[in-house]
Design a protein around this motif. Structure first.
Motif, PDB file in Angstrom:
ATOM      1  N   HIS A 113      55.887  99.979  28.308  1.00 25.31           N
ATOM      2  CA  HIS A 113      56.333 100.336  27.118  1.00 25.31           C
ATOM      3  C   HIS A 113      57.180  99.437  26.482  1.00 25.31           C
ATOM      4  O   HIS A 113      58.235  98.781  27.160  1.00 25.31           O
ATOM      5  N   PRO A 114      57.058  99.107  25.340  1.00 29.57           N
ATOM      6  CA  PRO A 114      57.829  97.985  24.523  1.00 29.57           C
ATOM      7  C   PRO A 114      59.385  98.175  24.718  1.00 29.57           C
ATOM      8  O   PRO A 114      60.183  97.376  24.815  1.00 29.57           O
ATOM      9  N   CYS A 139      56.073 107.959  16.681  1.00 27.26           N
ATOM     10  CA  CYS A 139      56.730 107.416  17.911  1.00 27.26           C
ATOM     11  C   CYS A 139      58.192 107.192  17.322  1.00 27.26           C
ATOM     12  O   CYS A 139      58.310 106.575  16.561  1.00 27.26           O
ATOM     13  N   PHE A 190      60.283 105.341  18.551  1.00 30.96           N
ATOM     14  CA  PHE A 190      60.893 103.941  18.779  1.00 30.96           C
ATOM     15  C   PHE A 190      60.155 103.178  17.708  1.00 30.96           C
ATOM     16  O   PHE A 190      60.626 101.889  17.507  1.00 30.96           O
ATOM     17  N   HIS A 191      59.482 103.629  16.881  1.00 29.87           N
ATOM     18  CA  HIS A 191      58.655 102.527  15.915  1.00 29.87           C
ATOM     19  C   HIS A 191      59.613 101.796  15.164  1.00 29.87           C
ATOM     20  O   HIS A 191      59.219 100.641  14.775  1.00 29.87           O
ATOM     21  N   CYS A 221      60.515  98.953  17.124  1.00 34.24           N
ATOM     22  CA  CYS A 221      59.277  98.430  18.079  1.00 34.24           C
ATOM     23  C   CYS A 221      58.671  97.078  17.445  1.00 34.24           C
ATOM     24  O   CYS A 221      58.166  97.100  16.371  1.00 34.24           O
ATOM     25  N   LYS A 255      55.880  95.825  18.206  1.00 37.49           N
ATOM     26  CA  LYS A 255      54.339  96.064  18.347  1.00 37.49           C
ATOM     27  C   LYS A 255      53.840  97.223  17.372  1.00 37.49           C
ATOM     28  O   LYS A 255      52.730  97.704  17.724  1.00 37.49           O
ATOM     29  N   ALA A 256      54.759  97.743  16.650  1.00 35.30           N
ATOM     30  CA  ALA A 256      54.689  99.050  15.908  1.00 35.30           C
ATOM     31  C   ALA A 256      53.135  99.046  15.136  1.00 35.30           C
ATOM     32  O   ALA A 256      53.106  97.893  14.389  1.00 35.30           O
ATOM     33  N   MET A 257      52.329  99.798  15.018  1.00 34.10           N
ATOM     34  CA  MET A 257      51.172  99.866  14.199  1.00 34.10           C
ATOM     35  C   MET A 257      51.337 101.085  13.406  1.00 34.10           C
ATOM     36  O   MET A 257      52.151 101.950  13.575  1.00 34.10           O
ATOM     37  N   CYS A 298      51.632 104.338  14.573  1.00 32.09           N
ATOM     38  CA  CYS A 298      53.118 104.815  15.204  1.00 32.09           C
ATOM     39  C   CYS A 298      53.723 105.304  14.357  1.00 32.09           C
ATOM     40  O   CYS A 298      54.742 106.338  14.864  1.00 32.09           O
ATOM     41  N   PRO A 300      52.989 109.776  20.314  1.00 29.01           N
ATOM     42  CA  PRO A 300      52.084 109.382  21.262  1.00 29.01           C
ATOM     43  C   PRO A 300      52.291 110.305  22.376  1.00 29.01           C
ATOM     44  O   PRO A 300      53.087 111.096  22.738  1.00 29.01           O
ATOM     45  N   CYS A 343      52.444 105.472  24.639  1.00 26.14           N
ATOM     46  CA  CYS A 343      52.626 104.526  23.603  1.00 26.14           C
ATOM     47  C   CYS A 343      51.240 104.300  23.042  1.00 26.14           C
ATOM     48  O   CYS A 343      50.070 104.386  23.936  1.00 26.14           O
ATOM     49  N   HIS A 344      51.126 104.246  21.770  1.00 30.37           N
ATOM     50  CA  HIS A 344      49.782 104.159  21.147  1.00 30.37           C
ATOM     51  C   HIS A 344      49.107 102.731  21.673  1.00 30.37           C
ATOM     52  O   HIS A 344      47.842 102.484  21.180  1.00 30.37           O
ATOM     53  N   LEU A 345      49.837 101.657  22.329  1.00 29.92           N
ATOM     54  CA  LEU A 345      49.030 100.462  22.851  1.00 29.92           C
ATOM     55  C   LEU A 345      48.055 100.832  23.936  1.00 29.92           C
ATOM     56  O   LEU A 345      47.209 100.057  24.340  1.00 29.92           O
TER      57      LEU A 345
HETATM   58 FE1  SF4 Z   1      55.741 100.615  19.779  1.00 26.59          FE
HETATM   59 FE2  SF4 Z   1      53.731 102.074  18.778  1.00 26.59          FE
HETATM   60 FE3  SF4 Z   1      54.116 102.034  21.328  1.00 26.59          FE
HETATM   61 FE4  SF4 Z   1      55.901 103.233  19.890  1.00 26.59          FE
HETATM   62  S1  SF4 Z   1      53.726 103.921  20.092  1.00 26.59           S
HETATM   63  S2  SF4 Z   1      56.079 101.980  21.415  1.00 26.59           S
HETATM   64  S3  SF4 Z   1      55.739 102.185  18.170  1.00 26.59           S
HETATM   65  S4  SF4 Z   1      53.648 100.505  19.987  1.00 26.59           S
END
Ligand code: SF4
Length: 345
Positions: free
Chosen positions: A265-266, A302, A304-305, A308, A310-312, A315, A320, A333-335
């Motif tokens: 997780h980021p 999310c 945390f976005h 984050c 790596k946010a998309m 997110c 998630p 996490c959506h990754l």
């Molecule tokens: Fe980052 Fe998206 Fe994963 Fe949240 S779900 S930790 S925003 S990549």
């Protein structure tokens, strides 16, 4: 190892003047008999609220458990009455708090406080009485409780325990006071100990001593421990598994070695980068940019976005779901495929 504690989809709100803070948002984890599980995250992530919910010490109001279950030894703690929870506290579940001075009464000696706790746990009193206000102890009971108190102080490595019983909290150092709280928590021989930042107020040397003592007591007594800390180094020294918490949600759970070797997780990755282990190489410490969100208006999707790297797009919209990436390693996490619940985002 049997399952001792199972928290499932726990949601706790706090009704404040500023609005309703969604402090816990679907917290789920399990703890086995004899296991020590670490819960780590920044201050304000909901770690202490989780422990308070388990032991039934949430201030209600303003707190409200809106959803979920807490199963301890097969019983749902959220269905218990206050009287039943009071009977269970100390004898089956105990808690050690962060600042021992706050929890010790400065006007009573350590001996008086410790023997009161021992006697209260031994004698079934009327609900809510804690035994203290409703009955007087005879001399034999008091003498026996005092012997137990001496023995408990010895177990937590307090020198000259017989003499120390007569002293007051201000005559103890911070580390010694934390040992006294530990003795109190163990007085009722609980099966589960909730240790909420038990070493945070102490310097590193004393911190190491308390952690060593805690590990020894856990092994000797076979109790399960939920060890809460904002410090991954503290968790790594005491726990086999760790749950990483962010803004009221557990975002990653895995064995501690795996968390250090391959965090997924980021947020966990950010926490690890913030550990000061490269000081000798003169490298600057990396922090996690931004702050814990306002839980009255938490970020959608999310939580945390906003912080984050790596946010998309997904997110910001879809919360998630937990995904078991490999046996025992769960991440939200959506990754990771499946976190969007099949929406294909
Ligand atoms: Fe980052 Fe998206 Fe994963 Fe949240 S779900 S930790 S925003 S990549």
């Amino acid at each position: 190892m049997g399952r001792l504690l199972e928290v499932e989809d726990l949601c706790v709100h706090f009704h404040t003047f500023a609005g309703t803070a969604k402090v816990l948002d679907g917290v789920s984890f399990r703890l086995d008999e004899g296991e020590t599980l670490g819960v780590v995250g920044e201050s304000g992530c909901g770690k202490s609220v989780t422990a308070q919910a388990i032991i039934g010490l949430l201030p209600r109001p303003p707190a409200e458990v809106v959803r979920g279950s807490i199963r301890f030894g097969g019983e749902d703690l959220l269905r218990k009455t206050e009287a039943e929870m009071r009977a269970l506290r100390g004898t089956r579940i105990s808690m050690v708090f962060q600042d021992p001075m706050t929890y010790l009464n400065p006007v009573f000696s350590i001996g008086e406080q410790l023997t009161d706790v021992i006697l209260a746990h031994r004698t079934p009193g009327p609900p809510g009485a804690l035994g203290l206000a409703t009955r007087r102890w005879n001399r034999t009971e008091t003498a026996e409780a005092r012997r137990t108190a001496v023995d408990l102080l010895r177990q937590v490595n307090i020198p000259d325990p017989g003499e120390r019983l007569c002293q007051y909290p201000h005559e103890f150092s911070g580390g010694m006071r934390q040992r006294v709280l530990l003795a109190m928590a163990l007085a009722g021989s609980p099966r589960l100990l909730l240790a909420d930042e038990p070493t945070t107020a102490l310097d590193v040397t004393i911190q190491a001593q308390i952690l060593r003592l805690l590990r020894g007591l856990i092994e000797a007594r076979g109790i399960s421990v939920l060890l809460i800390s904002h410090d991954l180094a503290v968790i790594s020294r005491s726990c086999r598994r760790v749950a990483v918490m962010y803004a009221g949600t557990i975002v990653e759970t895995a064995e501690i070695g795996r968390i250090f070797r391959a965090p997924l997780h980021p947020y966990t990755q950010g926490l690890l980068r913030a550990i000061p282990r490269n000081v000798r190489r003169q490298q600057a410490l990396e922090g996690i940019p931004g702050f814990i969100p306002d839980l009255v208006v938490p970020p959608p999707g999310c939580r945390f976005h906003p912080r984050c790297p790596k946010a998309m797009a997904v997110c910001r919209e879809v919360k998630p779901r937990p995904v078991e990436v490999e046996a025992g390693h769960v991440v939200r996490c959506h990754l990771f495929p499946g976190a969007d619940g099949g929406r294909g985002g």
